[in-house]
Design a protein around this motif. Structure first.
Motif, short mmCIF file in Angstrom:
data_model
loop_
_atom_site.label_atom_id
_atom_site.label_comp_id
_atom_site.label_asym_id
_atom_site.label_seq_id
_atom_site.Cartn_x
_atom_site.Cartn_y
_atom_site.Cartn_z
N LEU A 40 0.86 -1.18 0.00
CA LEU A 40 0.00 0.00 0.00
C LEU A 40 0.90 1.23 0.00
CD1 LEU A 40 -3.24 0.76 1.79
CD2 LEU A 40 -1.31 2.26 2.32
N LEU A 89 -7.04 3.51 6.42
CA LEU A 89 -7.00 2.14 6.90
C LEU A 89 -7.69 2.03 8.25
CD1 LEU A 89 -4.65 2.16 4.78
CD2 LEU A 89 -3.64 0.33 6.12
N ILE A 92 -9.76 -0.84 3.61
CA ILE A 92 -9.08 0.24 2.91
C ILE A 92 -10.12 1.06 2.16
CG2 ILE A 92 -7.34 0.81 1.16
CD1 ILE A 92 -6.05 -1.91 1.69
#
Length: 238
Positions: free
Chosen positions: A192, A218, A232
């Motif tokens: 990420l 998150l 997410i």
């Protein structure tokens, strides 16, 4: 992406990981102002234009930068001493990345395996965590632990091992730099990317699996010592 405006609008997605590996600077903390002051000071000391140093220093180990600009200073004793001074001298200029504290607190509260994997040395990590009073992980991989820094994947492979996980485990790397993103992907992890220190275009080019503005995107859904389910949200729609 052309001239189209960026859209951080992907629908929320829930995913399960066995462990998380965090880069530090640019991912958990923003020490840009402190590091710039530090390199200006070091540049003057070494007789090197600080602007030249700053063009190549982010996301790279200090020892690797020194190998290029001042090889005689490229030793761990000098680097660790130099980096230990940054939080002491410029601690007031660093802040946490939005969402970092809440995410780390939630991981610790649910005993989720996580570690910091950073291009900084152990004194730098300890200094920043102390100044900002962020949670301290049980496991660290720091600059002096590896022969080659990012984008070499060794650091993230080592981080996965410290969590007791094998190749093929569902591990999420969280990174802000192209070199770090490339390292995480090469280590076989999902990555990420956060758009905190580089442009979204630069992060897209590095090839992460998800791109978000910062760690507020998150949220821990369910966590345990076996792993975590994360949501997410507001990821970049590319």
């Amino acid at each position: 992406m052309g001239s189209n405006p960026l859209s951080f609008s992907r629908p929320p997605q829930k995913l399960v990981f066995q462990g998380l590996l965090f880069d530090m600077d640019g991912t958990l903390i923003d020490s840009t102002a402190a590091v710039e002051q530090h390199w200006h000071s070091i540049g003057k000391e070494l007789g090197v234009d600080p602007k030249v140093i700053l063009q190549t220093s982010h996301g790279r180990r200090t020892i690797d930068v020194l190998k290029l600009i001042s090889p005689e200073k490229a030793n761990w004793e000098y680097v660790k001493h130099m980096e230990s001074l940054i939080p002491q001298l410029y601690g007031a200029d660093a802040v946490e990345i939005p969402g970092a504290r809440n995410l780390l607190d939630s991981l610790d509260a649910h005993h989720v395996p996580w570690a910091i994997v950073t291009s900084g040395t152990s004194p730098l990590v300890a200094g920043w965590l102390g100044v900002l009073k962020l949670p301290t992980p049980k496991h660290l991989v720091v600059a002096e632990d590896v022969v080659k820094g990012k984008p070499d994947p060794t650091c993230y492979a080592m981080g996965r091992g410290k969590l007791g996980l094998e190749v093929g485990a569902d591990v999420l790397v969280l990174e802000d730099s192209p070199a770090g993103i490339q390292a995480g992907k090469a280590a076989g992890c999902k990555v990420l990317g956060v758009v905190t220190s580089h442009t979204a275009e630069q992060i897209v080019a590095a090839g992460p699996d998800w791109i978000v503005r910062d760690l507020r995107s998150l949220k821990l859904v369910v966590g345990s010592e076996k792993g975590v389910e994360l949501e997410i949200s507001d990821a970049l729609d590319v």
